[in-house]
Design a protein around this motif. Structure first.
Motif, PDB file in Angstrom:
ATOM      1  N   UNK A 177       0.823  -1.206   0.000  1.00  0.00           N
ATOM      2  CA  UNK A 177       0.000   0.000   0.000  1.00  0.00           C
ATOM      3  C   UNK A 177       0.852   1.248   0.000  1.00  0.00           C
ATOM      4  N   UNK A 178       0.186   2.410  -0.146  1.00  0.00           N
ATOM      5  CA  UNK A 178       0.913   3.684  -0.163  1.00  0.00           C
ATOM      6  C   UNK A 178       1.246   4.174   1.243  1.00  0.00           C
ATOM      7  N   UNK A 188      -3.802  -0.294   9.636  1.00  0.00           N
ATOM      8  CA  UNK A 188      -4.597   0.243   8.538  1.00  0.00           C
ATOM      9  C   UNK A 188      -3.644   0.592   7.407  1.00  0.00           C
ATOM     10  N   UNK A 189      -3.892   0.053   6.214  1.00  0.00           N
ATOM     11  CA  UNK A 189      -3.136   0.397   5.017  1.00  0.00           C
ATOM     12  C   UNK A 189      -4.091   1.004   4.003  1.00  0.00           C
ATOM     13  N   UNK A 190      -3.645   2.079   3.350  1.00  0.00           N
ATOM     14  CA  UNK A 190      -4.497   2.769   2.387  1.00  0.00           C
ATOM     15  C   UNK A 190      -3.719   3.096   1.121  1.00  0.00           C
ATOM     16  N   UNK A 191      -4.478   3.350   0.040  1.00  0.00           N
ATOM     17  CA  UNK A 191      -3.878   3.811  -1.200  1.00  0.00           C
ATOM     18  C   UNK A 191      -3.361   2.704  -2.083  1.00  0.00           C
ATOM     19  N   UNK A 192      -4.118   2.322  -3.109  1.00  0.00           N
ATOM     20  CA  UNK A 192      -3.664   1.296  -4.054  1.00  0.00           C
ATOM     21  C   UNK A 192      -3.283  -0.002  -3.396  1.00  0.00           C
ATOM     22  N   UNK A 193      -4.110  -0.485  -2.479  1.00  0.00           N
ATOM     23  CA  UNK A 193      -3.783  -1.669  -1.691  1.00  0.00           C
ATOM     24  C   UNK A 193      -3.922  -2.935  -2.533  1.00  0.00           C
TER      25      UNK A 193
END
Length: 264
Positions: A177-178, A188-193
């Protein structure tokens, strides 16, 4: 030679001698004093209310004014009178209220959180730790990222730049992720996961892992490829009970789903 000339000559000589002595005295005063060296260094810091905020222990070091260097150093951060975080390194240097730990840096939290990096900076006035290329392991997951920031007051980690994570579940999940956040073990992972499992792959905007419930939630235009077909939904939950989905669920099954298991 007249008395006036003699007195004038003597006066000039005395004035000249006084100037030379003054110059030599000023030169001596301007010479920098050597740094103070010490063995078994212990330093402590307190908050505005007088409560212990941090402590530093080191094998040896040298200090002068607001600068110094310590070897085999450990920093302990406190909150409410309890140890909350420990940071150890081969070397600790400081200037003013900015501290840098370098060489085999380890940061350990009371709940099993463990960070490793080559250098980390602590700015006391801001109350944060920052580093580049850090690796974090906990009881449930591991993460790596190019940039790391830790808020000492909230005990909250923030990571970005090439974030990768592995969830220690069965089977494990590998995530890219980003950005990522960690607090109390919750990730928590976010962005283009992108989530890669044993036989399935998911793409989504956000993934949350709660070690307390051992549930993994994928949200935001989730697209999954499974051995039995594909799935699209706004929310997909992965748990020990299997897979559940909600919000505009679209499931496309292939022939493998209907083949069943031949027990003969």
């Amino acid at each position: 030679m007249s008395k006036t000339k003699i007195f004038l000559t003597i006066g000039l000589l005395l004035i000249g001698a006084g100037i030379i002595l003054l110059f030599l005295s000023s030169s001596r005063q301007e010479e920098p004093s050597p740094p103070t060296q010490a063995q078994g260094v212990s330093l402590y810091g307190y908050d505005e209310e007088g409560a212990l905020s941090w402590g530093i222990e080191a094998r040896e070091g040298e200090m002068k004014d607001d600068k110094g260097s310590l070897s085999e150093a450990e920093v302990i951060f406190y909150a409410d009178g309890k140890e909350r975080l420990q940071a150890r390194a081969d070397t600790l240097t400081f200037e003013g209220r900015e501290v840098t730990l370098s060489g085999n840096v380890e940061v350990i939290r009371h709940d099993g959180y463990h960070l490793q990096t080559e250098a980390i900076t602590w700015v006391e006035a801001v109350g944060e730790l920052t580093a580049t290329r850090a690796r974090i392991t906990s009881t449930a997951a591991s993460l790596e990222a190019g940039q790391f920031r830790y808020d000492l007051k909230s005990e909250h980690s923030f990571l970005e730049e090439g974030v990768t994570a592995t969830l220690d579940r069965s089977p494990p999940l590998h995530i890219v992720g980003d950005k990522a956040e960690e607090k109390d073990g919750r990730l928590i992972l976010t962005g283009g996961v992108v989530v890669q499992g044993d036989e399935e792959t998911y793409h989504c905007a956000r993934i949350t892992y709660d070690p307390g419930t051992e549930e993994t939630q994928l949200s935001g235009e989730v697209n999954g490829t499974l051995p039995s077909g594909t799935i699209r939904a706004e929310l997909v939950t992965l748990s020990s009970d299997g897979i559940s989905a909600g919000g505009g669920v679209h499931l496309l099954l292939n022939h493998r789903f209907f083949e069943g298991t031949d027990s003969a």
